[in-house]
Design an enzyme around this catalytic site. Structure first.
Site, PDB file in Angstrom:
ATOM      1  N   LYS A  59       1.181  14.802   9.740  1.00  0.00           N
ATOM      2  CA  LYS A  59       2.234  13.945  10.309  1.00  0.00           C
ATOM      3  C   LYS A  59       2.807  13.018   9.244  1.00  0.00           C
ATOM      4  CE  LYS A  59       4.853  11.679  13.180  1.00  0.00           C
ATOM      5  NZ  LYS A  59       4.346  10.935  14.316  1.00  0.00           N
ATOM      6  N   CYS A  61       8.082   4.792  13.533  1.00  0.00           N
ATOM      7  CA  CYS A  61       7.318   5.826  12.823  1.00  0.00           C
ATOM      8  C   CYS A  61       7.635   5.886  11.333  1.00  0.00           C
ATOM      9  CB  CYS A  61       7.561   7.190  13.470  1.00  0.00           C
ATOM     10  SG  CYS A  61       6.850   7.359  15.118  1.00  0.00           S
ATOM     11  N   LYS A 101      18.129   4.828  17.273  1.00  0.00           N
ATOM     12  CA  LYS A 101      18.724   6.153  17.393  1.00  0.00           C
ATOM     13  C   LYS A 101      19.154   6.344  18.837  1.00  0.00           C
ATOM     14  CE  LYS A 101      16.202   9.836  17.725  1.00  0.00           C
ATOM     15  NZ  LYS A 101      15.252  10.939  17.490  1.00  0.00           N
TER      16      LYS A 101
END
Length: 443
Positions: free
Chosen positions: A206, A262, A325
């Protein structure tokens, strides 16, 4: 199967609802009583398309419940660790406090042979430490990272592009992988690829993916700086690169850059962990990726100043979008709000609008102005900035919008508008990496 999910924030709530849709009996455990109450009533505590119907389906079928009591996880076959790992204040390191607390809460209910699957994004080496803690209980640890995109999280959980299992060597690891195969049986039957590897590689899967995506975004923004200095067109440059199958067009668009919970914190945690491992020089480039990303809002602010002939003091600037976003109400490290703050610092009268994220934006950035209705927001504007490319902003009619504003200046910070149509309606259009007179051309 009986499954528990420890941590019911963004990742955990989506994962729990999706597992219930796959037919499992799921209990979600979280320390936040208000969040548990909301989820138990079928209300998503954050905006994510398709999550509310998934919650309702699981609750009504009796396959999904939520509790604040860790004992609710007793008797489950697989336990998923889905707690947040935010950036530690004043440091690039990941804060693993919530993860350690979740493991401590889970330990008393574990039985020999139970499988604990870590989904949280963690620095490499964390799984080995947790495995040592779980050893006395006889539980088996698998690291099973998530690859969700906010705004598409439910779909990404129900049909991911890959499943990664990080397991211990030998029979114990094979047994743990087989148990996860039962959990994800419908996905595997649908042809989702499955990668079984060691735990450290799974942890890095990840982090490396996010680092690469962040690098693509910042690379294109770096090229946009060069394009502006040389008179080239960054959008057309990206189009030429996208034809190369080794590069591809995804994430290759100049603009305000990345944000959210993230990419920014994951690349910083990767840099911090590399230093701990005495391989800091290997990730120095990620520091520049971060720096380029943070410069993007400064470039957008310059375009706003250019639209105002160099003076934005007192100008009414409308920022379309607060979320980092579209498809999300997440305002963590939002480039849109960072830009709004820059403009306010420079003396502009800033008004922010967003279809989903206004409440969170106002709580975190209280000094800015806010307006829920787009028409009310743009009325009397000197400059309009498209900062988050929600569909309702992309579809704005340049003629009708032009009748509302004071001056027809638009900064397209996401390259989401038809520049020619807006110019034909009398607007001056400014965009990162493009000359002021450039127009979008059809390929």
């Amino acid at each position: 199967m009986r499954v528990s999910v420890l941590g019911c924030g963004y990742l955990g709530a989506v994962h729990a609802a999706a597992l219930a849709r796959l037919g499992h009996d799921v209990v979600g455990v979280d320390v936040d009583a208000d969040r548990v109450a909301a989820l138990s009533a079928g209300r998503a505590p954050f905006y994510e398309p398709d999550l509310a119907p998934s919650l309702a389906e699981g609750l009504s079928a009796g396959r999904l419940r939520f509790t604040t009591d860790p004992a609710g996880a007793a008797g489950c076959d697989v336990h998923f660790l889905c707690v947040g790992t935010p950036q530690r204040p004043g440091s690039g390191e990941a804060d693993l406090r919530h993860l350690d607390e979740a493991v401590a809460a889970l330990e008393p209910v574990l039985r020999p042979g139970d499988v604990v699957a870590g989904k949280s994004t963690v620095p490499v080496g964390t799984a080995a430490r947790i495995a040592d803690r779980l050893g006395p209980a006889g539980a088996r640890l698998v690291w099973n990272p998530e690859f969700l995109r906010e705004g598409h999280a439910v779909a990404d959980t129900l049909r991911p592009d890959r499943l990664v299992y990080g397991v211990a060597p030998g029979a114990a690891g094979a047994d743990a992988a087989a148990r996860l195969d039962e959990v994800y049986g419908p996905l595997l039957a649908a042809g989702v690829p499955r990668v079984v590897t060691d735990r450290a590689t799974a942890e890095l899967a990840k982090v490396a993916a996010n680092g690469f995506l962040a690098t693509k975004i910042s690379f294109m923004n770096a090229m946009a700086e060069v394009c502006e200095a040389s008179g080239a067109d960054a959008v057309e440059l990206a189009g030429t690169m996208a034809h190369d199958p080794r590069i591809g067009g995804a994430y290759l668009r100049p603009g305000l850059g990345f944000g959210g919970g993230c990419l920014p914190k994951d690349i910083r945690a990767c840099v911090a962990r590399a230093r701990e491992l005495d391989v800091g020089p290997a990730t120095v480039f990620l520091e520049e990726v971060d720096a380029i990303n943070q410069r993007a809002t400064g470039h957008a602010a310059r375009l706003v100043r250019d639209a105002c002939d160099g003076d934005i003091v007192g100008a009414r600037v409308v920022v379309l979008g607060a979320a980092f976003k579209p498809g999300s109400d997440d305002v963590r490290e939002s480039p849109s709000l960072a830009l709004a703050e820059r403009l306010a610092d420079a003396g502009a009268q800033v008004v922010v609008t967003d279809p989903q994220a206004l409440a969170l934006a106002q709580a975190s950035h209280p000094r800015l102005g806010y307006q829920a209705d787009v028409e009310d927001a743009v009325r009397g504007a000197d400059v309009m900035v498209l900062a988050t490319e929600w569909d309702e902003y992309r579809r704005l009619d340049p003629v009708a919008t032009g009748a509302l504003v004071h001056r027809r200046h638009v900064v397209d910070a996401r390259h989401a508008l038809d520049h020619q149509a807006w110019r034909e309606a009398g607007w001056s259009v400014h965009a990162l990496g493009r000359a002021p007179q450039a127009v979008r051309r059809t390929a």
